[in-house]
Design a protein around this motif. Structure first.
Motif, PDB file in Angstrom:
ATOM      1  N   GLY A 105       0.800  -1.212   0.000  1.00 24.70           N
ATOM      2  CA  GLY A 105       0.000   0.000   0.000  1.00 24.70           C
ATOM      3  C   GLY A 105       0.837   1.269   0.000  1.00 24.70           C
ATOM      4  N   LYS A 106       2.166   1.114  -0.002  1.00 18.95           N
ATOM      5  CA  LYS A 106       3.045   2.286   0.005  1.00 18.95           C
ATOM      6  C   LYS A 106       3.391   2.733  -1.433  1.00 18.95           C
ATOM      7  CE  LYS A 106       6.588   2.225   2.912  1.00 18.95           C
ATOM      8  NZ  LYS A 106       7.774   1.624   3.576  1.00 18.95           N
ATOM      9  N   TYR A 107       3.822   3.961  -1.555  1.00 20.05           N
ATOM     10  CA  TYR A 107       4.148   4.511  -2.870  1.00 20.05           C
ATOM     11  C   TYR A 107       5.658   4.588  -3.068  1.00 20.05           C
ATOM     12  CZ  TYR A 107      -0.709   5.533  -3.645  1.00 20.05           C
ATOM     13  OH  TYR A 107      -2.052   5.394  -3.854  1.00 20.05           O
ATOM     14  N   SER A 108       6.093   4.353  -4.286  1.00 19.17           N
ATOM     15  CA  SER A 108       7.514   4.459  -4.581  1.00 19.17           C
ATOM     16  C   SER A 108       7.951   5.916  -4.455  1.00 19.17           C
ATOM     17  CB  SER A 108       7.808   3.937  -5.978  1.00 19.17           C
ATOM     18  OG  SER A 108       6.930   4.518  -6.918  1.00 19.17           O
ATOM     19  N   LYS A 109       9.228   6.098  -4.118  1.00 14.15           N
ATOM     20  CA  LYS A 109       9.751   7.445  -3.896  1.00 14.15           C
ATOM     21  C   LYS A 109      10.210   8.022  -5.236  1.00 14.15           C
ATOM     22  CE  LYS A 109      13.408   9.905  -1.432  1.00 14.15           C
ATOM     23  NZ  LYS A 109      14.053  10.374  -2.682  1.00 14.15           N
ATOM     24  N   GLU A 110       9.581   9.096  -5.632  1.00 16.14           N
ATOM     25  CA  GLU A 110       9.897   9.730  -6.898  1.00 16.14           C
ATOM     26  C   GLU A 110      11.264  10.424  -6.821  1.00 16.14           C
ATOM     27  OE1 GLU A 110       6.532  12.139  -7.775  1.00 16.14           O
ATOM     28  OE2 GLU A 110       7.301  12.732  -9.751  1.00 16.14           O
ATOM     29  N   ALA A 111      11.983  10.420  -7.954  1.00 17.69           N
ATOM     30  CA  ALA A 111      13.283  11.089  -7.989  1.00 17.69           C
ATOM     31  C   ALA A 111      13.117  12.588  -7.772  1.00 17.69           C
ATOM     32  CB  ALA A 111      13.971  10.834  -9.336  1.00 17.69           C
ATOM     33  N   VAL A 112      14.039  13.162  -6.998  1.00 18.79           N
ATOM     34  CA  VAL A 112      14.110  14.625  -6.862  1.00 18.79           C
ATOM     35  C   VAL A 112      15.569  15.050  -6.844  1.00 18.79           C
ATOM     36  CG1 VAL A 112      11.965  15.214  -5.656  1.00 18.79           C
ATOM     37  CG2 VAL A 112      13.883  14.311  -4.353  1.00 18.79           C
ATOM     38  N   PHE A 113      15.839  16.200  -7.399  1.00 22.25           N
ATOM     39  CA  PHE A 113      17.152  16.832  -7.249  1.00 22.25           C
ATOM     40  C   PHE A 113      16.947  18.332  -7.382  1.00 22.25           C
ATOM     41  CE2 PHE A 113      16.803  15.667 -11.787  1.00 22.25           C
ATOM     42  CZ  PHE A 113      16.981  16.900 -12.404  1.00 22.25           C
ATOM     43  N   PRO A 114      17.890  19.126  -6.847  1.00 23.25           N
ATOM     44  CA  PRO A 114      17.712  20.582  -6.907  1.00 23.25           C
ATOM     45  C   PRO A 114      17.589  21.046  -8.362  1.00 23.25           C
ATOM     46  CG  PRO A 114      19.545  19.988  -5.462  1.00 23.25           C
ATOM     47  CD  PRO A 114      19.139  18.741  -6.166  1.00 23.25           C
ATOM     48  N   GLY A 115      16.505  21.714  -8.684  1.00 17.60           N
ATOM     49  CA  GLY A 115      16.313  22.230 -10.032  1.00 17.60           C
ATOM     50  C   GLY A 115      15.455  21.342 -10.914  1.00 17.60           C
ATOM     51  N   ILE A 116      14.928  20.253 -10.383  1.00 12.37           N
ATOM     52  CA  ILE A 116      14.128  19.349 -11.218  1.00 12.37           C
ATOM     53  C   ILE A 116      12.848  20.043 -11.706  1.00 12.37           C
ATOM     54  CG2 ILE A 116      12.797  18.255  -9.353  1.00 12.37           C
ATOM     55  CD1 ILE A 116      13.135  15.585 -10.862  1.00 12.37           C
ATOM     56  N   GLY A 117      12.454  21.086 -10.959  1.00 11.26           N
ATOM     57  CA  GLY A 117      11.231  21.796 -11.321  1.00 11.26           C
ATOM     58  C   GLY A 117      11.299  22.489 -12.671  1.00 11.26           C
ATOM     59  N   SER A 118      12.500  22.649 -13.211  1.00 11.34           N
ATOM     60  CA  SER A 118      12.615  23.332 -14.503  1.00 11.34           C
ATOM     61  C   SER A 118      12.344  22.384 -15.680  1.00 11.34           C
ATOM     62  CB  SER A 118      14.005  23.956 -14.637  1.00 11.34           C
ATOM     63  OG  SER A 118      14.993  22.956 -14.693  1.00 11.34           O
ATOM     64  N   PHE A 119      12.126  21.112 -15.393  1.00 12.08           N
ATOM     65  CA  PHE A 119      11.856  20.143 -16.465  1.00 12.08           C
ATOM     66  C   PHE A 119      10.366  19.862 -16.556  1.00 12.08           C
ATOM     67  CE2 PHE A 119      16.187  19.404 -15.142  1.00 12.08           C
ATOM     68  CZ  PHE A 119      16.862  19.165 -16.332  1.00 12.08           C
ATOM     69  N   ASN A 120       9.944  19.391 -17.727  1.00 10.07           N
ATOM     70  CA  ASN A 120       8.591  18.870 -17.894  1.00 10.07           C
ATOM     71  C   ASN A 120       8.567  17.456 -17.305  1.00 10.07           C
ATOM     72  OD1 ASN A 120       5.958  18.460 -18.762  1.00 10.07           O
ATOM     73  ND2 ASN A 120       6.612  17.763 -20.809  1.00 10.07           N
ATOM     74  N   LEU A 121       7.708  17.221 -16.304  1.00  5.81           N
ATOM     75  CA  LEU A 121       7.715  15.945 -15.586  1.00  5.81           C
ATOM     76  C   LEU A 121       6.432  15.154 -15.815  1.00  5.81           C
ATOM     77  CD1 LEU A 121       9.032  17.237 -12.121  1.00  5.81           C
ATOM     78  CD2 LEU A 121      10.354  16.088 -13.914  1.00  5.81           C
ATOM     79  N   ASN A 122       6.559  13.829 -15.872  1.00  9.43           N
ATOM     80  CA  ASN A 122       5.375  12.970 -15.867  1.00  9.43           C
ATOM     81  C   ASN A 122       5.651  11.795 -14.938  1.00  9.43           C
ATOM     82  OD1 ASN A 122       3.919  10.451 -16.616  1.00  9.43           O
ATOM     83  ND2 ASN A 122       2.842  11.839 -17.996  1.00  9.43           N
ATOM     84  N   ASN A 123       4.785  11.597 -13.924  1.00 10.29           N
ATOM     85  CA  ASN A 123       5.033  10.509 -12.973  1.00 10.29           C
ATOM     86  C   ASN A 123       3.968   9.415 -13.023  1.00 10.29           C
ATOM     87  OD1 ASN A 123       2.833  11.501 -11.641  1.00 10.29           O
ATOM     88  ND2 ASN A 123       3.915  12.131  -9.778  1.00 10.29           N
ATOM     89  N   THR A 124       3.156   9.400 -14.082  1.00 14.02           N
ATOM     90  CA  THR A 124       2.087   8.392 -14.147  1.00 14.02           C
ATOM     91  C   THR A 124       2.373   7.286 -15.168  1.00 14.02           C
ATOM     92  OG1 THR A 124       0.877   9.682 -15.803  1.00 14.02           O
ATOM     93  CG2 THR A 124       0.306  10.049 -13.474  1.00 14.02           C
ATOM     94  N   ILE A 125       3.171   7.596 -16.165  1.00 11.66           N
ATOM     95  CA  ILE A 125       3.374   6.613 -17.245  1.00 11.66           C
ATOM     96  C   ILE A 125       4.298   5.478 -16.824  1.00 11.66           C
ATOM     97  CG2 ILE A 125       4.441   6.314 -19.531  1.00 11.66           C
ATOM     98  CD1 ILE A 125       3.496   9.165 -20.221  1.00 11.66           C
ATOM     99  N   LEU A 126       5.383   5.797 -16.131  1.00 11.69           N
ATOM    100  CA  LEU A 126       6.470   4.829 -15.959  1.00 11.69           C
ATOM    101  C   LEU A 126       6.116   3.638 -15.064  1.00 11.69           C
ATOM    102  CD1 LEU A 126       9.417   4.141 -16.575  1.00 11.69           C
ATOM    103  CD2 LEU A 126      10.091   5.531 -14.589  1.00 11.69           C
ATOM    104  N   HIS A 127       5.469   3.896 -13.930  1.00 14.79           N
ATOM    105  CA  HIS A 127       5.282   2.844 -12.923  1.00 14.79           C
ATOM    106  C   HIS A 127       4.562   1.608 -13.463  1.00 14.79           C
ATOM    107  CE1 HIS A 127       3.771   0.884  -9.223  1.00 14.79           C
ATOM    108  NE2 HIS A 127       4.916   1.284  -8.711  1.00 14.79           N
TER     109      HIS A 127
END
Lengths: 463, 463
Positions: free
Chosen positions: A140-162
């Protein structure tokens, strides 16, 4: 056994194949994962043995903490980002590995230290970064999404990969099957090696065997020693399993097992064991591609209920018992689970699949149709658990099938579970587990040990 | 060895004695700690073997996760708050323990489930809740303060408890010393048992010995196998230690050890080993209550520098070398650390103490004056580490003492560390470690093994 980096390269290619066929993935996409991070126990400076996060391991085979990994989906080019360690660490660790060292060790296309990840990825002008976020249906737990300083400047999608990567992990490559065969061989042999030892001494011997003979430093899960009652004498050997005092819930049952301390089954134990053995062999014979796992679960239940009827614990029509979900009173868990990097491997419930709600069936860790290259455990069990028996005896529908006097005689006999690990193929299965299984085989091993030891060895050490 | 709950009761009394003498603690104070919490590995449902948080363990001896514990300082009355588990867990765990069961198991005055903690504590009308918050001077991390819903309605103090309880943990009770003697005996015997095995096979055997013979399910830290160079042949046996490729920094060095693969020291290895042995024996002979630990560190440095002078690696006046901190080039770590529940036990730097800033000395995990009932490791080492040697050769003050040609000959010989664990008393020490130590003793064990095996056993398994 040395694991080739080709295992992970092939996994990356399999993932990219799927992503390339997914119309939601634009050209120029980059997969980005963050590996497991180093940690210490509570506030102390004790660092537990590091274990890589399973998805990251599956894609890159990296064994150290604090990495990032990226894959350009179109070109399949792979980039690793190891942590930049202070130069002073060389005093303690020897020469620090260079980017080129890591590139060679993990056989990837490029390596840059993690402090440059933003710049490097920016330079690749990805259309989107595909990050990993999704629910593990066992925890029931969620995988930890990648983060690094400045990741906000990219176009992100976190639904397709899992869902895509989880689906890949359900089907094992030839190389992965080789590894699973090896793991099963070593752990089967370890079971044999400690068959005649009791309780947690057996656990110690089991671990030692796996590491000494198999080079396995870590176990996939913590061994559980089962006892008939909390604090009472531990009686345990491999190949027969009890569920009595489980400390950690149902995720670690594979090793609890029991047999009488004199190396022979009592008549009741023999009956219970034989019922589970028959159920497991019926399932092994029926498994093949195209078969429904829920049907396999019901097949095991049916064989067990028929045995219970012969033994006099239940009476009436077995199909009606099935209808009343009587099987779940005696086997409250699911028949098995996917195996792989995790004990309960991912992919049991793709997002479109609904969980059953009926007793017993709702405990199934998957209800999928079996397909080639799936690796799954077959582990029917049969238990006499007061909580469940008492509830069933008070249930007007279920109680009509139950013969109270005989059932009461079996309370305390102990439960049995038999686990086999299999690979599904078109025609049937490949059985990976190879240990003494029948009542006769087990009693023979115990008798042989008695002959050579004089008596069965017993140890009083706790844990 | 069964550990009595009296160990923890005595610890609670020792803490309450200190708190009662602390003028900052008002009457009616209650100590409140939160134990370690259950967790799973990443997003999977794998539950690692639980290890209790060390302060909580020291006070209550509780082995399960998710507890709170409270002590009324004036009356010393102890209350435990176990987690309230759902009734359905009985199917998997057997009968769930009642409050009375826990009270009996942990020999405390009262037990209530954690969901009632706010009400119970409110009923005691504490003047203040003393919670645990403070820095671990080895990790730099802070202990996790207890929290529960509604804690904000109490008067809280998180500064008093940490230094008091840490100071208690520095001094071992008779009961704790019994445990440490047992642990040392088993691990000394385990070292002897695997003396003739190489590398990580030795680790496997070591773990098995500790669990099988000593009932120790978990090790206090992860064994480290040292190699001369990353990827090169591992040569390792107990009792002699190298620091070459340390993966996890300096918190787990106690088990890295080396000897030549033919069971004999080379002339250079013998010289290096003897220098460390002499340093360790000089310290053991000098240790007693009232002695400064920093002086012990300098004593070890001095003995080693004198040996290096005899060996021709350094030249000039040894006192002047000490002044130039040359010892830290060859032994860059501190002489030892407190032992107890944690590998690096707490209390090395009480808040009033300043850390030294000079090379080598700043690595000391304590600079306290030794007192009775302190348990500490004595582990001098001697290494030839390129990074440090090259820097010293370029340092105008240090380089005048160095004989480059001889030093270069010793690069690659490998380092040695010898660890002994001791209890300090008024007259001297009690030596807990008991293994073959001299060059002659070690070579004899190796020769005996060769005689009985035909040759020294070698295993190629990786990890």
């Amino acid at each position: 056994m040395k694991i080739s980096m080709d295992v992970f390269k092939e996994n990356r290619n399999r993932l990219c194949d799927r992503l390339s066929n997914n119309p939601e993935v634009p050209r120029g996409a980059i997969v980005l994962l963050q590996g497991g991070e180093s940690e210490t126990r509570y506030c102390s400076d004790h660092e537990p043995l590091f274990r890589q996060e399973s998805y990251f391991h599956w894609l890159f085979g990296v064994e150290e903490p604090d990495f990032y990994g990226a894959i350009e989906v179109d070109s399949r080019k792979t980039i690793l980002f190891p942590p930049k360690l202070p130069d002073s660490y060389a005093v303690w660790m020897g020469r620090l590995l260079s980017a080129e060292d890591f590139r060679h060790r993990y056989d990837v296309d490029e390596v840059y230290f993690a402090d440059s990840i933003k710049d490097i990825l920016t330079g690749r002008t990805p259309s989107v970064l595909l990050t990993l976020y999704g629910k593990n249906t066992d925890s029931g737990k969620y995988s930890k999404e990648a983060v690094f300083p400045g990741i906000g400047s990219f176009n992100l999608n976190n639904t397709i990969l899992h869902p895509e990567i989880s689906e890949c992990r359900v089907f094992k490559s030839d190389k992965e099957l080789e590894i699973l065969r090896y793991v099963n061989k070593i752990s089967s042999d370890a079971h044999k090696a400690n068959l005649t030892y009791f309780a947690c001494s057996a656990f110690s011997i089991f671990k030692n065997y796996c590491q000494f003979m198999g080079g396995m430093r870590a176990m996939s899960y913590t061994c559980i020693c089962a006892r008939h009652e909390e604090g009472s004498m531990i009686v345990i050997t491999p190949f027969i399993k009890v569920v009595m005092v489980l400390k950690t819930g149902n995720n670690s049952m594979e090793l609890q097992e029991f047999v009488t301390s004199n190396g022979k089954f009592t008549p009741e134990q023999r009956q219970v064991y034989q019922a589970v053995y028959d159920a497991s062999r019926a399932v092994l014979a029926a498994c093949r591609a195209g078969v429904s796992w829920m049907d396999m679960h019901k097949l095991a239940e049916k064989v067990e209920l028929e045995a219970l009827k012969t033994m006099g614990l239940v009476q009436g029509n077995v199909d009606a018992m099935m209808e009343a979900r009587l099987g779940a009173v005696f086997m409250p868990h699911g028949l098995g689970h996917f195996m792989g990097i995790d004990t309960h491997d991912v992919g049991g419930y793709p997002e479109v699949t609904e969980r059953p709600t009926e007793a017993g069936l709702r405990s199934l860790r998957t209800v999928r149709i079996l397909q080639p290259r799936m690796v799954i455990t077959v582990e029917p069990g049969l238990y006499f658990i007061d909580t469940l028996l008492d509830a069933a005896l008070q249930n007007p529908v279920q109680s009509q099938f139950l013969v109270r006097e005989v059932i009461d005689r079996f309370r305390g006999v102990g439960g049995v579970r038999i686990e086999d690990d299999i690979v599904v193929n078109e025609e049937g299965i490949e059985l990976l587990t190879c240990v003494p299984r029948t009542v006769e085989e087990i009693e023979k091993v115990m008798a042989d040990a008695k002959k050579s030891h004089g008596s069965l060895p017993q140890f009083t050490s706790k844990q």
